[in-house]
Design an enzyme around this catalytic site. Sequence first.
Site: not given
Length: 418
Positions: A170, A310, A321, A342, A347, A406
């Site tokens: 990602c 993010h 975050e 997002k 996403h 990830f």
Amino acid sequence: MRRARRVVVTGIGVVAPGGIGTRNYWDLLTAGRTATRTISLFDAGPFRSRVAAECDFDPVAAGLSRRQIRAWDRTTQFAVVAAREALADSGLDGAVTPERTGVMVGTACGMTISLDREYAIVSDEGSGWLVDDRHGAPYLYDYFVPSSMAKEIAWETDAQGPVGIVSTGCTSGIDVLIHASDLIADGAADVMVAGASDAAISPITVACFDAIKATTPRNDDPATASRPFDRTRNGFALAEGAALLVLEEYEHARRRGAHIYAEIAGHASRSNAYSMTGLRPDGVELADAITSALDMARLDPAALDYVNAHGSATKQNDLHETAAYKRSLGPHAYRVPVSSIKSMIGHSLGAVCALEVVACALAIEHSVIPPTANLTEPDPELDLDYVPVTAREQRTNAVLSVSSGFGGFQSAMVLTRP
């Protein structure tokens, strides 16, 4: 240390949920509209999460030939269309120096839809353990090797410099721009067509995220399913899309009178070496990436005017975050506007980071900060300025974009007004 050769953005191309083309994409973001809906690309009835942000993409209307449509996976189609727009926007279309021009494309999943389809065909819908290759498409090898996507753009661009693929899950979309930027800074190229594409809304992808409960099960209200930083958030909405940018050495762009959207002033990447899917709550690795990117840009944290988060709308990410911003930005974390797009475009895995960098460049260009849609119930544990619901007009000279993926990948990029 700031690099001797500076890198700027001179062209942008977008294929996104709710908006094909850069102008439509920016209109969607600044209006705070959401593009998430019930999955229509296949029957998602059996799955836990049945919502996604799909692109209303007509390849014929986008200028692709019937032969290209047959040969290319949806991911490649997105990438080529976005690259064409970026090149036209830059004014370089058809006027590149081939040996000084390169292509770098990021992707998390590659040609998922075509591989999924072709496996079903050669295995007779999964009934045969030994597959019959006679029924496979003649383009099956291209689907298996994501570098075929970069190859197609290189051929279209006549790029004979560095060409390749970056796949870091990602964070692919930001990491590929970091790599392309470094190639220019190091003198390996003057122009790079770089960005990311993913079109992975398929049964196998949905099943994978269902298994770890990463995606939202809010199927009864798709438009508000993605809720970054909201108290009621319960997972991200899967998406698809692409963003390609023309990156150019500053003096090269200035000599030809190019329009410059932004300068890539700093960047950094880190790994938490901790978990495939887990995040440390203190956000130390992301904080270190942010600090290093600011150091490279020679900027104090207080110089930041906007942070593009993010913001995946998972419980652990938004806490992680927020902690990273407080650790890296200090008191300014409470003053700088932060938002997650997002909430509107979902996403799209590796592609979304490139779309977020585009949003940062456009925020500098137009002095508008996109909102976090669907943020209506603040979480008391998340106490920063997340720009809820409505876009905000504000001059933006320095913008930070961050990404978390990830595998423990953490990346940050600083863009500044040229």
